[in-house]
Design a protein around this motif. Structure first.
Motif, mmCIF file in Angstrom:
data_model
loop_
_atom_site.group_PDB
_atom_site.id
_atom_site.type_symbol
_atom_site.label_atom_id
_atom_site.label_comp_id
_atom_site.label_asym_id
_atom_site.label_seq_id
_atom_site.Cartn_x
_atom_site.Cartn_y
_atom_site.Cartn_z
ATOM 1 N N LEU A 156 28.065 38.794 44.186
ATOM 2 C CA LEU A 156 28.844 40.128 44.620
ATOM 3 C C LEU A 156 30.054 40.321 44.781
ATOM 4 O O LEU A 156 30.483 39.285 44.887
ATOM 5 N N ILE A 157 30.811 41.801 45.075
ATOM 6 C CA ILE A 157 31.808 41.281 44.416
ATOM 7 C C ILE A 157 32.729 42.581 46.273
ATOM 8 O O ILE A 157 31.714 43.256 46.649
ATOM 9 N N PHE A 158 32.788 41.500 46.465
ATOM 10 C CA PHE A 158 33.856 42.056 47.933
ATOM 11 C C PHE A 158 35.237 41.988 47.924
ATOM 12 O O PHE A 158 35.461 43.011 49.313
ATOM 13 N N ASP A 159 35.716 41.741 46.512
ATOM 14 C CA ASP A 159 37.416 42.410 46.535
ATOM 15 C C ASP A 159 37.530 43.627 46.583
ATOM 16 O O ASP A 159 36.677 44.184 45.669
ATOM 17 N N PRO A 160 37.996 44.361 47.836
ATOM 18 C CA PRO A 160 38.556 45.373 47.687
ATOM 19 C C PRO A 160 39.568 46.161 46.682
ATOM 20 O O PRO A 160 39.704 47.937 46.482
ATOM 21 N N ASP A 161 40.006 45.331 45.166
ATOM 22 C CA ASP A 161 40.887 45.685 44.574
ATOM 23 C C ASP A 161 40.881 45.042 43.707
ATOM 24 O O ASP A 161 41.631 44.397 42.278
ATOM 25 N N TRP A 162 38.848 44.996 43.199
ATOM 26 C CA TRP A 162 38.784 43.988 41.854
ATOM 27 C C TRP A 162 39.045 45.026 40.979
ATOM 28 O O TRP A 162 39.119 45.902 40.735
ATOM 29 N N THR A 163 39.835 43.765 39.541
ATOM 30 C CA THR A 163 40.352 44.030 38.724
ATOM 31 C C THR A 163 38.236 44.106 37.725
ATOM 32 O O THR A 163 37.983 42.943 37.492
ATOM 33 N N PRO A 164 38.836 45.266 36.233
ATOM 34 C CA PRO A 164 37.222 45.154 35.586
ATOM 35 C C PRO A 164 37.279 44.297 35.118
ATOM 36 O O PRO A 164 38.335 43.664 34.215
ATOM 37 N N ILE A 165 35.974 43.765 34.875
ATOM 38 C CA ILE A 165 35.879 42.534 34.124
ATOM 39 C C ILE A 165 35.587 42.881 32.647
ATOM 40 O O ILE A 165 34.657 43.888 32.896
#
Lengths: 302, 302, 302, 302
Positions: free
Chosen positions: D278-287
Motif C-alpha cells: 500500500l502507498i501512503f506517501d502523499p508525494d510518491w515518486t512513480p516506479i
C-alpha cells in the motif's frame, strides 16, 4: 495370498552433492536456506536443517563439476539392514561395506542400474544442541535459526535415468519402495516414477531428462511445510541472484507446493512448501498420468 | 539385538460416532466440512472426505447421547491381520469377528483396557467416483467439492482414559504403535501420550480428561493441510453457531495447526491445518513434556 | 449538503517510544522484526522496516520507563499542513513548531485531550539504499533482509485514554480522522474507537485500559501482510524469551490477523499479518460493537 | 507551492461486462467466486462480493460478444461529483447525465480518450442483508457464503489502450488518479501504467495489449486477501474446466498475488490473493520498470 510388503527402508537419510563452487554453494545453503553446519573434513562440509535429528542430511564436497556423489538410506532396524545387504549383494550391484563414516556407522554401498551410488546403514549419530540452542519446543532438536528462511528437514531426491523402468524396478525389488505415481508416454515408455516406503508420496523419483541434461541428479529437496515460505524464498532468490527455474507453484503429480532453483554450484534444488498428500492405504494402486494430461501433471495453474 | 518393530497397522481407517442430533451432526459434516455421503442404513450415515480413498471414514449413528461407538484400523496385509488377531485374542481383550460390514471385510473386534471399542480389518471397499465427479488431478479420488471448506482426509482420534499408561502400553504391545510424545505430570503420572505407526506424530492419542468429562472420546480429527483453511472455518463456525473451544492455533505438542469445535450432536471435532512435523527416524526417542512447560505444550502463542 | 471530508492527514509517519532497556529493545527490533537502523544521536536510535520509504518510522529513546514520547503524522500537502496548524493552534492544544528534526522538516507539536504528544509535518527525508542493497523489485526501497522475519512497514498506533470519546472527537475534528468501528459498553460508555483517514480500518485507535495499566501507549504496530509470518514470529518469540500476550489470531474488530508481544523494554508491540478489510466507502457508517458481542470482537476463534 | 492533489474519486464502484454466454458467466461468478445476486432486469444481472457494501459491484449483460460496457467510480462527496462533472464536461469527453440507475443515483457519463465508457456518481444504494444472513462479525455486510471460494470485494479494472500515455494523463488530470508504477519500453513508449487515488497500488491500470487482442477490457479483478485462496481457486478451475491463463503467482509490479482465468463468457478475470503493498506517501515518486527487468515485473518466480 500375496507376499507382505518390505518395511526395511525407514527414510532418505542424507545426500552428498558435488560443487565446483563450494563458497557459493555453502553461502546459498547457510544464508538463504539456513542449513546448520555440523562439521568439515577433507574438502567436505556437513549440513542439516534445523529439524533434522541426525548429524547431517547434506554433505557438500568440492569437485570439478556439480552432481551427485551418493544417496544414503537408513533402515528400520539392524535386522532390516542385514536383509537388504544380502539382497543387494545377490543382485550383483552391491559394492561392499564402507566403515569410518562421519555421522553414521557401517554403510553398505551399491549402485542402481543407472549408476546412482547409494548406501544403506543403521547406526547413526544424533545431533545434540548446545544448551543455548535448545528449544522449549521439545520436539524440535534446536531453536529455529534467525537467518534466511530456514528449511525444516530433508525431503527427497530425484534422479535421472536412461531407463526409468529398470531403476524403478530395482528400487522396488531390492529396497522395497512402493510405486505411488508414474507418467507414461503415448509410446508406452515410462517417463517418470515417484516411489516411497513411507506415506510420503515420494522419497525418491526417477525421471528421463527432457532437457537433455547429463548426469544422474535431477534435484535434491528440502521441506518447509508452508507454501508462504516458498514465496518468501522466491523473493529472496530474485534479489540475491539465485536463478529460479520454476515456481512457486503446486504440482499435479504429488500435489506438493514447489520451487526449483539452481544453487551457485550448479545443482538444482527443490524447495517443498508442503508434503502434498500422504498415502496410508497399504494396497495403493499407482496413479498413472498420461501425456494427454499436459501441464496439469507438472503444475496446477500456469 | 532388539526385536524388530511391528509394521502391522497401516492406518486409522474410520471412526463411528454417536449423536442425539443426527440432522445437526450431518448438516455440520456435510455443509461446513463438506464430507461426502456414501450411504445410509439402520440409522447410520456413512461419510468420507474428498481425498479419502475408501467407502467411508466416518460413520454417524443416532443414539441417546454423543460419544464413540468404535475405532477401526486397517492392517498392512492379510498376514498382518492374522498376527494381530492372534495377539489380541491372547490378550483377553479380543471379542471375535464381525462380518457383513458395510465398506470393508471381516473385522476383528476388541477393547482397550479403558474400554474403547476397536476393530482391525484388511479387506476394504474403495470409493469410485461417478464420471462427472472424476478429477483431472488423477491422484485425487474425486473433484474438490464446491461447498463449505472441504476436509481432505481423516487424520486421527484422541481418546480419554483413567489410566493413560495402561492404554498406551496396550496400543504399543498389541498393535505396534510407537510412542512419539508424552506429557508427564510432576507427580510422575503420564497425563497424555501421542502414538503412531506411521511418520505422523500421532494416529491416536490417549489423555486423562482435565475437564472432568466422562466418556471415552476426546475428539476425532480431519485434515486440510493448510492453516488458512482453519481460519476460514473459524469464521464460518462463528457465523453458523458452531461453538469454538480453542484455536485456530499451533500446538507445541505435535506442532500441528489446530481448531477445536463441537458439532451440533455434542462431539468435539479437531480440524487439522497441517500435519505438524513427520517422524522418519525408526529409533525415535519419545519427547517428554513436563508440567513446567506450561501452555507452550498446548499452544505456540496465547 | 454536508461539509466535505478533510483529506489533510496522509499517514502515520513514525512513533517514538521510550525504553529503560535500549539494548534489549534494539535486539528485538533488529534481530526478530528485522528493522533497519538508519541513525543514532543523543541516546536515540532511528529504525525503519524494509518497505518503509522514509528515513525512519520508529525512534527508540532511552528513558527510565517504557512508554510513548510522540506520534507523528504526515500531511497530504504543504497546504494541508498549514490548515492543520491553524486549527490545532485555535484548539488550545497546539504547542508550537519544532525545527531541526532528524528525518523530516519542521513539525507542529500538539497534545490530544488525554495528553498524547503528537506532531504533524510535510517535508520528509527519504531512505536511499546503497547500491548493494537496491532490489530488482523496483517498488521496494531495499532488498528484503536476511534476518529474522522482517517487518514490511509501520502500521498503526493504539493509545489509552480515560475518556475515549473526547480524544476520538479531537482526532476527528482537528485531524479529519473518520470513525470506522467502535465498542460501546452496556452503560453507554465508548470503550474503544478505531479511526483512519485512509482505507485502512485504523491508523489510530483509542481504548480505555481494561487492565488498569497507566500510561498513554497501548501498542505500536508493524505490518507483514501474510498471516503465516505471525506464526513464524510466535515460534521465534517463544524460543527467544519474548512474552506473547495473545495471538496469533484474527480480530473480529478490524478483521486483521494479530500477535501481541512485549519487547524487552516493556512496550507492547502488535504484529499485523494482514490489513483486515479496507474501507473505500466515503460515507461509511461506523460499526458499533456491543458488550454482548463478547470475545468475538477481540478474536475469531478462541 | 504545487497545487494540492485531487481527492474527488473515492473508489472503483462497479463494472459492467458483456457476455455471449450469460448462463456460463453467472455459473462461474455464482458457484466458483460465489458472488451474490442482488437483482435482474432487462437481460442484466447484478452481483456483489460478500464484503461489498453496495447494491452491486458487477453487472453482467447479455451481448453478442464479451467485453466492457462501462466502469463506474464513486466520488468522495456530492461536491466532488460537481467538480468532476464540470471538468469532464469541459474536456469534451463528457456525455451527460444518466438517471434511473439501479443501485445508485444520477451518474455522469464520459469516455476516456481510448473509448472506455465510464461514469461517476455519488448517491448509492447499500446492500441490506436479511436477518438470517446478518453476521455476528458486525463489520461484514453479510455472512460468508458456503459455496465455492467466495470473493470478498471488488478490486480494480485493467484496460487496454493504443496510446497508454493519453489515457493515463486523462485519468490523472480529469479524475485525480496518481501514477504509482509504469513500464517504459526501450523505445521510450509507455507500455503500462498503474494508477490509484487511494493507497491501493492501483484501482485502474492501462496497458498496450501485447497479445494483439482487440477491445478495451484487459480484465476485471476481485479480491480475497489470502494467497491460499488463489491456489484453492486454481484447483477448482482446473477441475471445472475454467481456463487458467497464468498464476497463481506474485507480481513484481504491484507485488500482488494473482491468478488470471477466463470466465465462460470470454472475459479475463483476475483474482487477487492480497493487496500487494500500500502507498501512503502523499508525494510518491512513480516506479518505472524497464524492458530489461524482464519477467520479474510480471512474476516473482517462474
Amino acid at each position: 495370498m500375496a507376499p507382505e510388503p518390505i518395511f526395511d527402508i525407514a527414510q532418505h537419510a542424507h545426500v552428498e552433492i558435488l560443487t565446483p563452487n563450494p563458497d557459493g554453494t555453502l553461502w546459498f545453503f547457510n544464508n538463504l536456506l539456513c542449513l546448520q553446519e555440523s562439521g568439515r573434513e577433507h574438502g567436505s562440509v556437513y549440513l542439516r536443517a534445523y529439524e533434522d535429528v541426525y548429524h547431517h542430511t547434506l554433505k557438500v564436497t568440492e569437485a570439478n563439476e556439480c552432481g551427485l556423489r551418493h544417496v544414503a538410506w537408513r533402515t528400520t532396524s539392524p535386522q532390516a539392514l542385514e536383509r537388504r545387504v544380502v539382497a543387494l549383494a545377490a543382485s550383483g550391484l552391491g559394492q561392499g561395506w564402507s566403515d569410518g563414516n562421519t555421522g553414521h556407522g557401517p554403510a553398505y554401498r551399491f549402485m542402481t542400474p543407472a549408476g546412482h551410488p547409494m548406501e544403506v546403514f543403521w547406526e547413526v549419530a544424533y545431533y545434540q544442541a548446545p544448551p543455548e540452542m535448545q528449544s522449549p519446543l521439545r520436539n524440535r532438536p534446536q531453536k529455529r535459526p534467525l537467518t534466511g528462511v530456514p528449511a525444516r528437514r530433508i525431503d527427497h531426491v530425484n534422479l535421472l535415468a536412461g531407463d526409468v523402468t529398470a531403476t524403478r524396478e530395482f528400487l522396488m525389488d531390492l529396497l522395497g519402495f512402493r510405486l505411488r505415481e508414474q507418467l507414461i508416454l503415448d509410446n508406452g515408455v515410462e517417463d517418470g516414477a515417484w516411489l516411497s516406503g513411507s506415506p510420503l508420496v515420494h522419497e525418491i523419483a526417477v525421471m528421463t531428462d527432457r532437457l537433455g541434461q547429463t548426469g544422474p541428479l535431477h534435484h535434491l529437496c528440502y521441506w518447509w511445510g508452508y507454501p508462504q515460505h516458498l514465496m518468501d524464498l522466491a523473493e529472496i532468490c530474485s534479489e540475491q541472484g539465485i536463478p529460479i527455474e520454476t515456481g512457486p507453484g503446486k504440482h499435479g503429480i504429488t500435489q506438493a507446493s514447489f520451487l526449483y532453483v539452481f544453487e551457485p554450484g550448479g545443482n538444482r534444488v527443490e524447495l517443498f512448501g508442503d508434503t502434498g498428500y500422504l498415502i496410508f492405504d497399504p494396497d495403493w494402486t499407482p496413479i498413472t498420468w498420461r501425456e494427454s494430461d499436459g501441464e496439469l501433471a507438472e503444475r496446477i495453474g500456469a
